[in-house]
Design a protein around this motif. Structure first.
Motif, short mmCIF file in Angstrom:
data_model
loop_
_atom_site.label_atom_id
_atom_site.label_comp_id
_atom_site.label_asym_id
_atom_site.label_seq_id
_atom_site.Cartn_x
_atom_site.Cartn_y
_atom_site.Cartn_z
N MET A 68 43.17 41.30 64.79
CA MET A 68 44.05 42.46 64.97
C MET A 68 45.47 41.97 65.22
SD MET A 68 43.96 45.44 67.94
CE MET A 68 42.29 45.95 67.59
N LYS A 69 46.40 42.52 64.49
CA LYS A 69 47.81 42.18 64.62
C LYS A 69 48.55 43.36 65.24
CE LYS A 69 51.87 40.95 61.79
NZ LYS A 69 52.37 40.80 60.41
N THR A 80 52.31 44.55 66.32
CA THR A 80 53.73 44.28 66.16
C THR A 80 54.54 45.27 66.98
OG1 THR A 80 53.34 43.49 63.90
CG2 THR A 80 55.62 43.98 64.51
N ASP A 125 47.92 46.30 62.94
CA ASP A 125 47.65 45.95 61.54
C ASP A 125 48.67 46.69 60.68
OD1 ASP A 125 45.61 44.17 62.27
OD2 ASP A 125 44.14 45.79 62.36
N ASP A 126 48.23 47.39 59.64
CA ASP A 126 49.18 48.12 58.80
C ASP A 126 48.97 49.62 58.82
OD1 ASP A 126 50.38 45.71 57.78
OD2 ASP A 126 48.64 45.46 56.46
N ARG A 175 37.87 47.53 65.12
CA ARG A 175 38.84 47.73 66.19
C ARG A 175 38.42 48.90 67.07
NH1 ARG A 175 43.46 48.56 61.80
NH2 ARG A 175 41.86 50.10 61.28
N SER A 182 40.05 43.98 69.84
CA SER A 182 39.61 43.47 68.54
C SER A 182 38.17 42.99 68.58
CB SER A 182 40.51 42.30 68.12
OG SER A 182 40.29 41.18 68.98
N VAL A 241 54.94 39.71 67.97
CA VAL A 241 53.63 39.93 67.34
C VAL A 241 52.57 39.31 68.24
CG1 VAL A 241 52.16 39.41 65.37
CG2 VAL A 241 54.58 39.98 65.01
N TRP A 254 48.48 38.46 68.25
CA TRP A 254 47.25 38.35 67.46
C TRP A 254 46.07 38.40 68.42
CZ3 TRP A 254 47.26 38.57 62.27
CH2 TRP A 254 48.48 38.30 61.60
#
Length: 254
Positions: free
Chosen positions: A1-2, A4, A24-25, A128, A148, A251, A253
């Motif tokens: 899992m990112k 930002t 994430d995105d 997630r 995550s 960020v 992780w």
């Protein structure tokens, strides 16, 4: 899992942006002005928005985002929040007076849908897990745990003293990161108490309740007072926790 950090300031000016975290995105945690840094294509990829509370610095980009990219999508954006927060969004934002009610338009394919959530009950999106946590603010509010499976990040949201939050954190075995607000310097302690935010001394009392090891980051600093607040936090911090300032673009992780 990112994760930002798009925005983490308590205000605007000089490149500052208010609260928005991109997971994430496809997930936003809050939709403050930080979300305006995303491109149209990135905004169109957001499927899920989790709202802590309805103060403008946490939702101001949401109406504009839906209007900007709704027609580019083939399904509604799902906004997750506790019932009382959804009710405020319905009555005070997406009410046709401030902004169109995108749960109704376009009629054949609305841009927005709400999903009510409960504190302590996780929402699972693939691998997630996102769980609303209690907050103590002037309006209905929550924080969030992002898990995550390998590690968890907890975001306090806007809150004053909040023992229930720390009790929950002490039971998170994979806790790695804690993002907690401290909006005001010590000379504005009275404003912090009245508005249910934290000041440096209040933060020290809160962090004394955290029994697990974790990286601690400070968010929601008032513009122009950032250095003062962080210096005062350092003065009052215990050896167990050494908070660092949260910066846009950071960020994590998990």
């Amino acid at each position: 899992m990112k994760v930002t950090i798009l925005g983490c300031s308590g205000g605007i000016g000089g490149g500052r942006h208010t609260t928005a975290l991109l997971v994430d995105d496809d997930i936003l945690i809050d939709a403050g002005s930080g979300a305006t840094k995303l491109s149209l294509e990135q905004l169109a990829a957001i499927d899920h928005v989790f709202i802590t509370h309805t103060h403008l610095d946490h939702i101001l980009a949401l109406p504009l985002m839906l209007d900007s990219v709704g027609a580019m999508r083939d399904r509604p954006v799902t906004v997750y929040a506790i019932d009382s927060v959804i009710e405020i969004l319905r009555q005070d934002i997406f009410n046709w007076r401030i902004w169109p009610d995108f749960t109704e338009v376009p009629e054949e394919r609305p841009y927005l849908r709400y999903q009510a959530i409960e504190v302590y009950e996780p929402i699972r999106l693939g691998k997630r897990s996102i769980t609303a946590l209690p907050a103590s603010h002037t309006v209905p509010a929550v924080g969030y745990q992002l898990d995550s499976g390998a590690a968890s990040l907890v975001f306090s949201g806007d809150t004053g003293p909040n023992p229930a939050l720390w009790d929950w954190l002490n039971h998170i075995e994979n806790l790695r990161v804690v993002i907690v607000e401290t909006a005001f310097p010590q000379d504005e302690h009275g404003i912090a108490e009245a508005s249910k935010h934290l000041s440096p001394k209040l933060l020290a009392v809160e962090l004394a309740q955290l029994k697990r090891s974790a990286e601690v980051y400070i968010t929601h600093l008032k513009p122009g007072r950032e250095q003062t607040i962080m210096e005062e936090i350092a003065q009052h911090a215990s050896n167990d926790h050494q908070p660092r300032v949260l910066e846009e673009g950071r960020v994590f992780w998990l």
